[in-house]
Design a protein around this motif. Structure first.
Motif, short mmCIF file in Angstrom:
data_model
loop_
_atom_site.label_atom_id
_atom_site.label_comp_id
_atom_site.label_asym_id
_atom_site.label_seq_id
_atom_site.Cartn_x
_atom_site.Cartn_y
_atom_site.Cartn_z
N GLN A 11 0.83 -1.21 0.00
CA GLN A 11 0.00 0.00 0.00
C GLN A 11 0.86 1.26 0.00
O GLN A 11 0.58 2.22 -0.71
N ALA A 12 1.94 1.23 0.77
CA ALA A 12 2.84 2.39 0.81
C ALA A 12 3.52 2.57 -0.55
O ALA A 12 3.66 3.70 -1.04
N ALA A 13 3.93 1.47 -1.16
CA ALA A 13 4.61 1.54 -2.46
C ALA A 13 3.68 2.06 -3.55
O ALA A 13 4.13 2.71 -4.50
N GLN A 14 2.40 1.81 -3.40
CA GLN A 14 1.41 2.27 -4.38
C GLN A 14 0.87 3.66 -4.06
O GLN A 14 0.05 4.19 -4.80
N GLY A 15 1.36 4.24 -2.95
CA GLY A 15 0.89 5.57 -2.57
C GLY A 15 -0.48 5.59 -1.94
O GLY A 15 -1.11 6.65 -1.82
#
Length: 455
Positions: free
Chosen positions: A351-355
């Motif tokens: 989720q963090a990597a996808q913003g």
């Protein structure tokens, strides 16, 4: 003064080899002494990456760089320390250094354009095509031999010969050789730091003293002690280069390009431990504070990309050190962690990597983006690679005393000299700092030692 040779170089790693080449090129006769049975030291174990600012290789690639930018980058990463003048000196000399090695001595160094690596805002690392330090060593040995310099292995230096305050030679002694003395017009200390000396580590860097040491066995600190005894102030003694992920039990590094392309590190409980992008050195104490082993989790895109660009990682893949895991449950099984925890950890990381959410550790760079199934997992351990503290040297690489004078006839570089990675800890290390001080100060030391001997 009676002498056997013009210049003696103690240690045949990157620093010593470069010093010998520079001294011989300047017309000096050189004795290059190495305690181990093979030349190379820590340089052999490295990726062979030398940072240089403003090189013609950068210009050919359209990269705009300068010594001032490189100095600012290194100091931004290291923070204030005791050898800031050395940073500026080496940055100024770096482009000419790399071009000299390539053009004059047939050393294979190529600009790495596919990543910048830790601490650098610009692509400026120059490395052998295979990105393995052993190839840099072999090229340096060949260059030294073309100049008539023999690498004398298995000859450990046991001490300096000092007369009337001037260093005039060395005493060589070992289990397999008869003790002898060798006299010269100048001596260059290039025997690396004290990573292999537990007593010195406990005194100066207790936070990493018990970690596994993956540097050269010959780095036991005696050269630092000799210069210290002659009155040279020790500087940046708490600084070191760690490595957060050495493949276990294989012993090769898990390339940090994996992290830069989007991998993360998990603890035995299946949790992340921090922002991995602070760098392989800075993240080493983060891992060691939590666990003795961890797991690097990547995906097939990352595995194939790094395998295609870095021979050491390709070797690790070839010997089965990178294990495929179909999903989160398979990752959990490899680690021995709770499936629910691993699933939650990797889900939050995606989720963090996808913003879609902020990262718990404020990581902002995720390379290729969210990891995709199947995953690939590498078991690893944190380690100490080399120390970054040492004796104070001048801009000629002469060993300095506390009163501002220098020790006559004595020069130092590489791990013997104070490094450029901050005062304490591992987080000030930028990629290539070790080889920058080794190769950079080696050339300066060798040139000036030859000039001293000629006088």
């Amino acid at each position: 003064m009676e002498r056997d040779v013009d210049v003696i170089v103690v240690g045949a790693g990157g620093c010593g080899l470069t010093a010998a080449i520079a001294a011989a090129e300047a017309g000096a006769s050189v004795a290059l002494l190495e305690k181990e049975d093979r030349a190379g030291g820590n340089t052999w174990l490295s990726t062979g990456s030398v940072p240089a600012a403003g090189s013609r290789f950068q210009k050919d690639a359209g990269v705009d760089d300068s010594p001032e930018t490189m100095t600012a980058d290194l100091l931004r990463k290291s923070g204030p320390h005791d050898a800031e003048e050395t940073v500026a000196l080496l940055a100024r000399e770096s482009a000419a250094l790399v071009e000299w090695l390539v053009d004059d001595h047939a050393v294979d160094l190529q600009l790495i354009t596919d990543y910048k690596h830790v601490g650098h805002s610009i692509t400026r690392l120059h490395a052998p095509a295979a990105r393995k330090g052993e190839f840099l060593v072999k090229d340096l040995v060949a260059a030294a031999e073309r100049l008539g310099v023999e690498v004398i292995t298995g000859n450990p230096v046991a001490g300096l010969i000092v007369e009337d305050g001037e260093v005039v030679g060395v005493r060589v002694a070992g289990e397999r050789i008869e003790e002898y003395e060798l006299r010269a017009g100048a001596v260059v200390l290039a025997a690396n730091g004290f990573g292999g000396n537990r007593e010195m580590l406990s005194k100066w860097i207790p936070e990493i003293a018990e970690a596994q040491y993956f540097g050269a066995h010959g780095s036991t600190g005696e050269a630092v002690a000799w210069a210290d005894e002659l009155g040279s102030p020790l500087a940046n003694m708490g600084a070191y280069q760690g490595y957060a992920a050495v493949a276990y039990p294989h012993g090769s590094i898990v390339s940090w390009t994996t992290v830069e392309m989007g991998a993360c590190l998990l603890s035995p409980q299946g949790k992340r431990m921090g922002d991995e992008t602070v760098g392989y050195s800075a993240f080493a104490p983060v891992v060691s504070a939590v666990t003795e082993e961890s797991w690097v989790v990547l995906d097939q895109r990352i595995r194939d990309y790094v395998k295609g660009n870095e021979e050491e990682f390709a070797d690790l893949v070839g010997i089965g050190g990178v294990v495929e895991a179909a999903d989160e449950a398979a990752v959990a099984a490899i680690i021995g962690a709770d499936e629910a925890i691993v699933t939650a950890t990797l889900g939050e990381f995606a989720q963090a990597a996808q913003g879609q959410a902020s990262d718990d550790f404020a990581r902002t760079d995720f390379g290729f983006g969210a990891l995709q199934k199947p995953y690939f997992v590498v078991r690893s351990i944190p380690a100490l690679f080399h120390t970054q503290g040492g004796v104070t040297v001048t801009d000629t690489a002469a060993v300095a005393r506390a009163d501002g004078t220098t020790v006559p006839g004595l020069f130092a570089g590489g791990g013997v000299a104070a490094g450029v990675s901050g005062k304490d800890g591992a987080d000030g290390y930028s990629s290539g700092n070790g080889l920058l001080t080794a190769i950079g100060l080696g050339r300066i030391a060798g040139t000036n030692a030859a000039q001293t001997a000629a006088r």
